[in-house]
Write an enzyme that holds these catalytic residues in place. Sequence first.
Site, PDB file in Angstrom:
ATOM      1  N   CYS A  41     -35.504 -23.496  25.994  1.00 48.89           N
ATOM      2  CA  CYS A  41     -35.689 -23.839  27.575  1.00 48.89           C
ATOM      3  C   CYS A  41     -36.058 -25.405  27.453  1.00 48.89           C
ATOM      4  O   CYS A  41     -36.881 -25.636  26.788  1.00 48.89           O
ATOM      5  CB  CYS A  41     -36.591 -22.831  27.977  1.00 48.89           C
ATOM      6  SG  CYS A  41     -36.658 -23.259  30.025  1.00 48.89           S
ATOM      7  N   ASP A  43     -38.140 -26.139  29.716  1.00 44.35           N
ATOM      8  CA  ASP A  43     -39.659 -26.169  30.343  1.00 44.35           C
ATOM      9  C   ASP A  43     -40.595 -27.077  29.323  1.00 44.35           C
ATOM     10  O   ASP A  43     -40.633 -27.356  28.113  1.00 44.35           O
ATOM     11  CB  ASP A  43     -40.245 -24.771  30.165  1.00 44.35           C
ATOM     12  CG  ASP A  43     -41.316 -24.612  30.726  1.00 44.35           C
ATOM     13  OD1 ASP A  43     -41.487 -23.664  31.617  1.00 44.35           O
ATOM     14  OD2 ASP A  43     -42.433 -25.138  30.445  1.00 44.35           O
ATOM     15  N   ARG A  45     -43.381 -27.316  28.741  1.00 48.02           N
ATOM     16  CA  ARG A  45     -44.569 -26.466  27.893  1.00 48.02           C
ATOM     17  C   ARG A  45     -43.952 -26.037  26.531  1.00 48.02           C
ATOM     18  O   ARG A  45     -44.860 -25.348  25.730  1.00 48.02           O
ATOM     19  CB  ARG A  45     -45.295 -25.502  28.819  1.00 48.02           C
ATOM     20  CG  ARG A  45     -45.664 -26.008  29.988  1.00 48.02           C
ATOM     21  CD  ARG A  45     -46.147 -24.866  31.151  1.00 48.02           C
ATOM     22  NE  ARG A  45     -45.103 -24.341  31.300  1.00 48.02           N
ATOM     23  CZ  ARG A  45     -44.751 -23.200  32.490  1.00 48.02           C
ATOM     24  NH1 ARG A  45     -46.015 -22.711  32.671  1.00 48.02           N
ATOM     25  NH2 ARG A  45     -43.828 -22.704  32.683  1.00 48.02           N
ATOM     26  N   HIS A  97     -39.099 -17.992  26.780  1.00 43.73           N
ATOM     27  CA  HIS A  97     -40.420 -18.135  27.169  1.00 43.73           C
ATOM     28  C   HIS A  97     -40.935 -17.267  28.210  1.00 43.73           C
ATOM     29  O   HIS A  97     -39.969 -17.389  29.163  1.00 43.73           O
ATOM     30  CB  HIS A  97     -41.084 -19.636  27.077  1.00 43.73           C
ATOM     31  CG  HIS A  97     -40.407 -20.300  28.243  1.00 43.73           C
ATOM     32  ND1 HIS A  97     -41.595 -20.315  29.463  1.00 43.73           N
ATOM     33  CD2 HIS A  97     -39.424 -20.881  28.618  1.00 43.73           C
ATOM     34  CE1 HIS A  97     -40.717 -21.093  30.289  1.00 43.73           C
ATOM     35  NE2 HIS A  97     -39.714 -21.403  29.849  1.00 43.73           N
ATOM     36  N   CYS A 100     -40.683 -18.368  32.576  1.00 47.19           N
ATOM     37  CA  CYS A 100     -39.670 -19.146  32.751  1.00 47.19           C
ATOM     38  C   CYS A 100     -39.096 -19.063  34.126  1.00 47.19           C
ATOM     39  O   CYS A 100     -38.916 -18.089  34.664  1.00 47.19           O
ATOM     40  CB  CYS A 100     -38.338 -18.652  31.766  1.00 47.19           C
ATOM     41  SG  CYS A 100     -37.091 -19.532  31.858  1.00 47.19           S
TER      42      CYS A 100
HETATM   43 CO    CO Z   1     -37.886 -21.940  31.036  1.00 43.39          CO
END
Ligand code: CO
Length: 208
Positions: A41, A43, A45, A97, A100
């Site tokens: 992803c 993302d 993080r 994750h 998400c």
């Molecule tokens: Co995500």
Amino acid sequence: MDFDKIFENNQHWIDEKLSRDKDYFRNLAKGQNPDVLYIGCSDSRVTAEDMIGAQPGELFVHRNIANVVPNTDINAMAVIKYAVTHLHVTDIIVCGHYGCGGVKAAMMAEDLGILNPWLRSIRDVYRLHHDELDAIEDIDARYKRLIELNVLEQSVNVLKTPEVQEAFRAGKLAMHGFVFDMETGHVIDLKFDYQKILDEIMEIYRLS
Ligand code: CO
């Protein structure tokens, strides 16, 4: 992010690398030979390298919203083709994750514009597994399971490509489905049996 510090940070990083190995960048520039294709992803993080201790040169990385692998996405398909056929990676990781946002958005009845067709892939995952998901009463637990099943189905999408089928059958490639739990920092192996999955779907998806 302090943009005034970017080049200062870069210089610190260079100094740190060179203090350990004066040829570090010379060697890095010679070329890449990664063993692993990582699909994860976008993302902020969920960093691909940091959480599994990989160094520059070890992972070929593809990231997008909710680690989706649509078979009509020329970007994802080109990454897989290049990684498998030209870089000869030995392992493909699809990593989701918990928490998400992309998966969460796909659970909502909301028009999100251009995000709709992207997130539809995840709604399709829900539809494929709706018996299991609807049986989970706790919404958070259901959300977590959809995140895991999305890793599974996107991995299956990877298996639908001819180069992956060929490499997998030849025993030259292994698939791994992971999920990152950012509340604890753990990367969890979902232990999907990809050989079994491949055997089940081959009749329909065999290309080579
Ligand atoms: Co995500």
